[in-house]
Write a protein that holds these residues in place. Structure first.
Motif, PDB file in Angstrom:
ATOM      1  N   HIS A   7       0.827  -1.208   0.000  1.00  0.00           N
ATOM      2  CA  HIS A   7       0.000   0.000   0.000  1.00  0.00           C
ATOM      3  C   HIS A   7       0.864   1.262   0.000  1.00  0.00           C
ATOM      4  N   GLY A   8       2.165   1.098  -0.169  1.00  0.00           N
ATOM      5  CA  GLY A   8       3.092   2.219  -0.167  1.00  0.00           C
ATOM      6  C   GLY A   8       4.319   1.874   0.638  1.00  0.00           C
ATOM      7  N   PRO A   9       5.306   2.764   0.662  1.00  0.00           N
ATOM      8  CA  PRO A   9       6.527   2.486   1.422  1.00  0.00           C
ATOM      9  C   PRO A   9       6.232   2.171   2.892  1.00  0.00           C
ATOM     10  N   GLU A  10       6.823   1.065   3.358  1.00  0.00           N
ATOM     11  CA  GLU A  10       6.693   0.596   4.730  1.00  0.00           C
ATOM     12  C   GLU A  10       5.241   0.376   5.140  1.00  0.00           C
ATOM     13  N   ASP A  11       4.407   0.066   4.166  1.00  0.00           N
ATOM     14  CA  ASP A  11       3.001  -0.248   4.421  1.00  0.00           C
ATOM     15  C   ASP A  11       2.611  -1.472   3.598  1.00  0.00           C
ATOM     16  N   TYR A  12       3.166  -2.626   3.984  1.00  0.00           N
ATOM     17  CA  TYR A  12       2.856  -3.904   3.363  1.00  0.00           C
ATOM     18  C   TYR A  12       1.994  -4.680   4.353  1.00  0.00           C
ATOM     19  N   ARG A  13       0.885  -5.272   3.859  1.00  0.00           N
ATOM     20  CA  ARG A  13      -0.067  -5.924   4.753  1.00  0.00           C
ATOM     21  C   ARG A  13      -0.406  -7.326   4.251  1.00  0.00           C
ATOM     22  N   LEU A  14      -0.559  -8.244   5.193  1.00  0.00           N
ATOM     23  CA  LEU A  14      -1.056  -9.580   4.865  1.00  0.00           C
ATOM     24  C   LEU A  14      -2.570  -9.524   4.832  1.00  0.00           C
ATOM     25  N   GLU A  15      -3.144  -9.838   3.670  1.00  0.00           N
ATOM     26  CA  GLU A  15      -4.583  -9.700   3.479  1.00  0.00           C
ATOM     27  C   GLU A  15      -5.172 -10.966   2.850  1.00  0.00           C
ATOM     28  N   HIS A  16      -6.501 -11.070   2.927  1.00  0.00           N
ATOM     29  CA  HIS A  16      -7.226 -12.092   2.183  1.00  0.00           C
ATOM     30  C   HIS A  16      -7.772 -11.440   0.916  1.00  0.00           C
ATOM     31  N   VAL A  17      -7.391 -11.986  -0.229  1.00  0.00           N
ATOM     32  CA  VAL A  17      -7.812 -11.440  -1.516  1.00  0.00           C
ATOM     33  C   VAL A  17      -8.345 -12.592  -2.370  1.00  0.00           C
ATOM     34  N   PRO A  18      -9.116 -12.300  -3.409  1.00  0.00           N
ATOM     35  CA  PRO A  18      -9.627 -13.380  -4.270  1.00  0.00           C
ATOM     36  C   PRO A  18      -8.496 -14.098  -5.006  1.00  0.00           C
ATOM     37  N   VAL A  19      -8.656 -15.376  -5.208  1.00  0.00           N
ATOM     38  CA  VAL A  19      -7.724 -16.109  -6.066  1.00  0.00           C
ATOM     39  C   VAL A  19      -7.861 -15.560  -7.484  1.00  0.00           C
ATOM     40  N   PRO A  20      -6.761 -15.219  -8.132  1.00  0.00           N
ATOM     41  CA  PRO A  20      -6.867 -14.641  -9.486  1.00  0.00           C
ATOM     42  C   PRO A  20      -7.418 -15.656 -10.479  1.00  0.00           C
TER      43      PRO A  20
END
Length: 354
Positions: A7-20
């Motif tokens: 999401h930007g510098p030093e803003d990386y998050r573990l998320e649940h997203v749809p399988v592509p």
């Protein structure tokens, strides 16, 4: 699925997203391993090369899954993808880190690694990366099969190794050359192995870590220099009757390594820069011109070197168990980034999505 999202510098998050979902001519791949590159770390920390500054626009984009060095298993593809890449469901595959547009002047001339749009996995929304359970290989991608006999983290090392081999090719190494490699991280170790495969007179490895220099020796360096204790200029002059090195391969990305290389080279020598720098570098350019008339060459990505890198990995010639020091679950991506940033406790850090 779980994925790391930038999401930007030093803003990386573990998320649940749809399988592509793969489109026409594409493939869905289950990720087995993804390496964390030094450039991933520089992007994470906001280096201007990725996020722009007063002189250049941002190149990296937000809302993207990082990760450009990876291996995975094909789980779905159509006939067009099957025919183009020669792969089937169940094959283990890697994909070159850049997905060319195939339409710009560079792509039309066969120089695809310098593609104008320059969509690299993990940095652009068109090409989400591999810090996820699944990813899609776009129809324009370059894909290679890899042996299942390799552990996943070893197979994912095809990306940095191909980059290192491209730098070696840019050096134009010949049999009588004395080749100096600066930095014994993943890229530098690949440079050492690639340079040794060219059979020059000497391959000299420079670093500040004795452990990494031991690894460099295992990869093919016949001379190792801890520059915190030894003067590399004295060592190189001793090997060359005082002239200096023929080829210098810079793989550390440390600003001090640039001036070091210019001083170590003989007149008419060749300097190859591969490192990605987090800040500007200043040197005396008169060394390049009036003093020595050096050939200074850049190296970017690993064009045409992937098959050779895969063969080298499959041959077992490299001490991969010692190079691939850490394999972490995807949820521990921050620990992985910190390990790469520390530099003293790891060589190659990989994430295993599981």
């Amino acid at each position: 699925m779980r994925a790391v999202v930038c999401h930007g510098p030093e803003d990386y998050r573990l998320e649940h997203v749809p399988v592509p979902v793969p489109g026409p001519g594409e493939a869905l791949v289950r990720v087995e391993a993804v390496g964390i590159c030094a450039s991933d770390l520089k992007c994470y920390h906001g280096a201007s090369k990725f996020w722009g500054d007063d002189t250049r626009p941002a190149w990296a984009e937000t809302g993207v899954v990082p990760g450009h060095e990876f291996v995975g298993e094909v789980v779905a593809l159509d006939d067009a993808a099957r025919a183009r890449w020669g792969v089937e469901v169940g094959d283990r595959v890697v994909s070159e880190q850049i997905v060319p547009c195939w339409e710009c002047r560079y792509c039309r001339r066969g120089q695809y690694w310098m593609c104008g749009p320059h969509d690299i996995y993990g940095f652009k929304r068109r090409t989400p990366g591999a810090m996820a359970s699944y990813m899609v290989f776009p129809a324009a991608a370059l894909v290679h099969r890899v042996s299942r006999d390799l552990p996943p983290a070893h197979a994912a090392f095809a990306e940095p190794l191909s980059c290192a081999l491209h730098a070696v090719e840019r050096g134009g190494i010949t049999f009588d050359d004395v080749v100096v490699v600066a930095g014994c991280g993943p890229i530098g170790l690949g440079m050492v192995a690639g340079a040794r495969a060219k059979s020059p007179a000497h391959v000299v490895a420079l670093d500040v870590s004795d452990d990494r220099l031991d690894l460099a020796a295992a990869c093919g360096a016949d001379v190792t220099v801890n520059i915190s204790r030894q003067d590399p200029l004295e060592v190189v002059r001793g090997l060359t009757d005082g002239y200096g090195a023929d080829v210098y391969l810079e793989g550390s990305g440390h600003p001090a390594a640039v001036g070091q290389g210019l001083n170590l080279l003989r007149k008419l020598g060749t300097y190859v820069e591969y490192g990605v720098f987090g800040s500007d570098v200043t040197v005396d350019w008169s060394i390049i011109s009036d003093d020595k008339e050096l050939d200074v060459r850049g190296a970017h990505l690993g064009p045409h070197c992937w098959p050779a890198a895969i063969r080298m990995l499959e041959s077992g010639v490299l001490p991969m168990d010692r190079i691939c020091t850490h394999q972490l679950p995807l949820a521990d991506f921050q620990q992985g980034l910190d390990l790469v940033g520390d530099g003293s406790r790891s060589v190659k850090v990989s994430l295993i999505p599981g």
